[in-house]
Motif scaffolding. Structure first.
Motif, PDB file in Angstrom:
ATOM      1  N   ALA A  30     -60.198  57.335   0.292  1.00 22.44           N
ATOM      2  CA  ALA A  30     -60.718  56.500  -0.938  1.00 22.44           C
ATOM      3  C   ALA A  30     -59.965  55.379  -1.256  1.00 22.44           C
ATOM      4  N   TRP A  31     -58.951  55.053  -0.724  1.00 19.60           N
ATOM      5  CA  TRP A  31     -58.125  53.769  -0.997  1.00 19.60           C
ATOM      6  C   TRP A  31     -58.654  52.814  -0.020  1.00 19.60           C
ATOM      7  N   TRP A  32     -58.782  53.130   1.253  1.00 21.39           N
ATOM      8  CA  TRP A  32     -59.108  52.227   2.375  1.00 21.39           C
ATOM      9  C   TRP A  32     -60.571  51.782   2.304  1.00 21.39           C
ATOM     10  N   LEU A  33     -61.362  52.689   2.067  1.00 19.70           N
ATOM     11  CA  LEU A  33     -62.922  52.223   2.307  1.00 19.70           C
ATOM     12  C   LEU A  33     -63.212  51.136   1.316  1.00 19.70           C
ATOM     13  N   PRO A  34     -62.769  51.164   0.108  1.00 13.66           N
ATOM     14  CA  PRO A  34     -63.275  49.809  -0.920  1.00 13.66           C
ATOM     15  C   PRO A  34     -62.627  48.533  -0.706  1.00 13.66           C
ATOM     16  N   LEU A  35     -61.147  48.679  -0.158  1.00 17.63           N
ATOM     17  CA  LEU A  35     -60.472  47.712  -0.331  1.00 17.63           C
ATOM     18  C   LEU A  35     -59.974  47.110   1.137  1.00 17.63           C
ATOM     19  N   ASN A  36     -60.194  47.668   2.071  1.00 19.25           N
ATOM     20  CA  ASN A  36     -59.454  47.536   3.514  1.00 19.25           C
ATOM     21  C   ASN A  36     -60.447  47.142   4.556  1.00 19.25           C
ATOM     22  N   LEU A  37     -61.695  47.002   4.267  1.00 26.36           N
ATOM     23  CA  LEU A  37     -62.644  46.877   5.488  1.00 26.36           C
ATOM     24  C   LEU A  37     -63.139  45.275   5.259  1.00 26.36           C
ATOM     25  N   GLY A  38     -62.854  44.558   6.633  1.00 27.90           N
ATOM     26  CA  GLY A  38     -63.103  43.287   6.735  1.00 27.90           C
ATOM     27  C   GLY A  38     -61.843  42.598   7.163  1.00 27.90           C
ATOM     28  N   VAL A  39     -61.995  41.069   6.640  1.00 25.87           N
ATOM     29  CA  VAL A  39     -61.137  39.985   7.459  1.00 25.87           C
ATOM     30  C   VAL A  39     -60.081  39.761   6.364  1.00 25.87           C
ATOM     31  N   ARG A  40     -59.818  40.203   5.353  1.00 20.93           N
ATOM     32  CA  ARG A  40     -58.665  39.961   4.251  1.00 20.93           C
ATOM     33  C   ARG A  40     -57.385  40.441   5.041  1.00 20.93           C
ATOM     34  N   PRO A  41     -56.233  40.404   4.551  1.00 27.53           N
ATOM     35  CA  PRO A  41     -54.986  40.450   5.136  1.00 27.53           C
ATOM     36  C   PRO A  41     -54.470  41.617   4.538  1.00 27.53           C
ATOM     37  N   LEU A  49     -65.960  41.493  13.711  1.00 30.71           N
ATOM     38  CA  LEU A  49     -65.063  40.961  12.952  1.00 30.71           C
ATOM     39  C   LEU A  49     -64.247  42.136  12.253  1.00 30.71           C
ATOM     40  N   ARG A  50     -64.882  43.219  11.936  1.00 31.83           N
ATOM     41  CA  ARG A  50     -64.089  44.119  11.177  1.00 31.83           C
ATOM     42  C   ARG A  50     -63.312  45.339  12.149  1.00 31.83           C
ATOM     43  N   VAL A  51     -63.539  44.872  13.292  1.00 30.78           N
ATOM     44  CA  VAL A  51     -62.838  45.787  14.191  1.00 30.78           C
ATOM     45  C   VAL A  51     -61.208  45.872  14.141  1.00 30.78           C
ATOM     46  N   PRO A  52     -60.599  44.642  14.016  1.00 34.31           N
ATOM     47  CA  PRO A  52     -59.167  44.555  13.480  1.00 34.31           C
ATOM     48  C   PRO A  52     -58.833  45.411  12.425  1.00 34.31           C
ATOM     49  N   SER A  53     -59.521  45.490  11.584  1.00 34.34           N
ATOM     50  CA  SER A  53     -59.156  45.762  10.111  1.00 34.34           C
ATOM     51  C   SER A  53     -59.255  47.632  10.453  1.00 34.34           C
ATOM     52  N   VAL A  54     -60.438  48.114  11.188  1.00 36.10           N
ATOM     53  CA  VAL A  54     -60.778  49.470  11.356  1.00 36.10           C
ATOM     54  C   VAL A  54     -59.644  50.003  12.299  1.00 36.10           C
ATOM     55  N   LEU A  55     -59.066  49.271  13.212  1.00 39.26           N
ATOM     56  CA  LEU A  55     -58.062  49.673  14.241  1.00 39.26           C
ATOM     57  C   LEU A  55     -56.691  49.599  13.327  1.00 39.26           C
ATOM     58  N   ALA A  56     -56.594  48.693  12.398  1.00 42.10           N
ATOM     59  CA  ALA A  56     -55.110  49.041  11.369  1.00 42.10           C
ATOM     60  C   ALA A  56     -55.491  50.296  10.664  1.00 42.10           C
ATOM     61  N   GLY A  57     -56.679  50.672  10.318  1.00 46.94           N
ATOM     62  CA  GLY A  57     -56.686  51.991   9.296  1.00 46.94           C
ATOM     63  C   GLY A  57     -56.553  53.033  10.089  1.00 46.94           C
ATOM     64  N   ILE A  58     -57.042  53.171  11.372  1.00 46.29           N
ATOM     65  CA  ILE A  58     -56.580  54.311  12.584  1.00 46.29           C
ATOM     66  C   ILE A  58     -55.269  54.396  12.530  1.00 46.29           C
ATOM     67  N   THR A  59     -54.706  53.243  12.847  1.00 48.90           N
ATOM     68  CA  THR A  59     -53.029  53.261  12.911  1.00 48.90           C
ATOM     69  C   THR A  59     -52.434  53.710  11.711  1.00 48.90           C
ATOM     70  N   VAL A  60     -52.828  53.247  10.717  1.00 49.48           N
ATOM     71  CA  VAL A  60     -52.239  53.694   9.372  1.00 49.48           C
ATOM     72  C   VAL A  60     -52.535  55.139   9.247  1.00 49.48           C
ATOM     73  N   TRP A  61     -53.523  55.796   9.454  1.00 48.77           N
ATOM     74  CA  TRP A  61     -53.679  57.124   9.378  1.00 48.77           C
ATOM     75  C   TRP A  61     -52.743  58.007  10.666  1.00 48.77           C
ATOM     76  N   LEU A  62     -52.736  57.564  11.713  1.00 54.14           N
ATOM     77  CA  LEU A  62     -52.075  58.160  12.631  1.00 54.14           C
ATOM     78  C   LEU A  62     -50.361  58.162  12.185  1.00 54.14           C
ATOM     79  N   LEU A  63     -49.927  56.925  11.852  1.00 59.08           N
ATOM     80  CA  LEU A  63     -48.348  57.004  11.115  1.00 59.08           C
ATOM     81  C   LEU A  63     -48.456  57.792  10.076  1.00 59.08           C
ATOM     82  N   LEU A  64     -49.225  57.826   9.031  1.00 63.24           N
ATOM     83  CA  LEU A  64     -49.107  58.803   7.851  1.00 63.24           C
ATOM     84  C   LEU A  64     -49.239  60.257   8.417  1.00 63.24           C
TER      85      LEU A  64
END
Length: 157
Positions: free
Chosen positions: A124-135, A81-96
């Motif tokens: 530092a910003w992503w790991l504590p706040l953006n892993l999981g099923v939140r929006p 269930l964490r995979v979509p947020s991890v893919l979002a994180g990788i995409t954010v990294w690539l865009l940045l």
């Protein structure tokens, strides 16, 4: 230049992958999964919050619940269930790193320390706040994509 880019990419992607497995579950993970599972078979397609607010609609947060529902229906565990947020994180990294950084720091974006600093700041910003099923991971992705579009548009003559 290519080595700094590759090293930063590996740092960010490997850290996100490791944190996907080692990072703690949040209360929202089970909460959102239960809302998604409870909505299975509803005629309206709306997701109600069965825990609070008298089963009131979860709109506008239904994008994430729809992703969770699609995964939850397959019977997967919390890790998947964490995979979509991890893919979002990788995409954010690539865009940045590929779009925003060159636009903002045109003369310095290829330096390893600049890319490394960006990677560490993102993690530092992503790991504590953006892993999981939140929006939030998807809001971050949408905001980053909009920023990159604006930077690209501003750069055109």
């Amino acid at each position: 230049a290519g080595l700094g880019r590759a090293a930063a990419d590996v740092l960010v992607v490997v850290t996100l992958a490791v944190w996907t497995v080692l990072g703690p579950l949040s209360t929202d993970d089970g909460f959102t999964e239960a809302i998604a599972r409870n909505a299975t078979g509803t005629a309206t397609g709306d997701f109600g919050n069965v825990y609070r607010w008298g089963n009131a609609s979860e709109a506008p947060y239904t994008l994430v619940i729809r992703l969770v529902r699609a995964l939850a229906e397959t019977g997967v565990g919390p890790l998947v269930l964490r995979v979509p947020s991890v893919l979002a994180g990788i995409t954010v990294w690539l865009l940045l790193s590929r779009v925003a950084l060159p636009a903002v720091l045109a003369r310095h974006h290829r330096r390893a320390w600049v890319r490394g600093t960006l990677g560490v700041a993102l993690l530092a910003w992503w790991l504590p706040l953006n892993l999981g099923v939140r929006p939030e991971p998807f809001a971050a992705l949408a905001t980053t994509a909009a920023l990159c579009c604006a930077l690209r548009a501003a750069a055109r003559p």
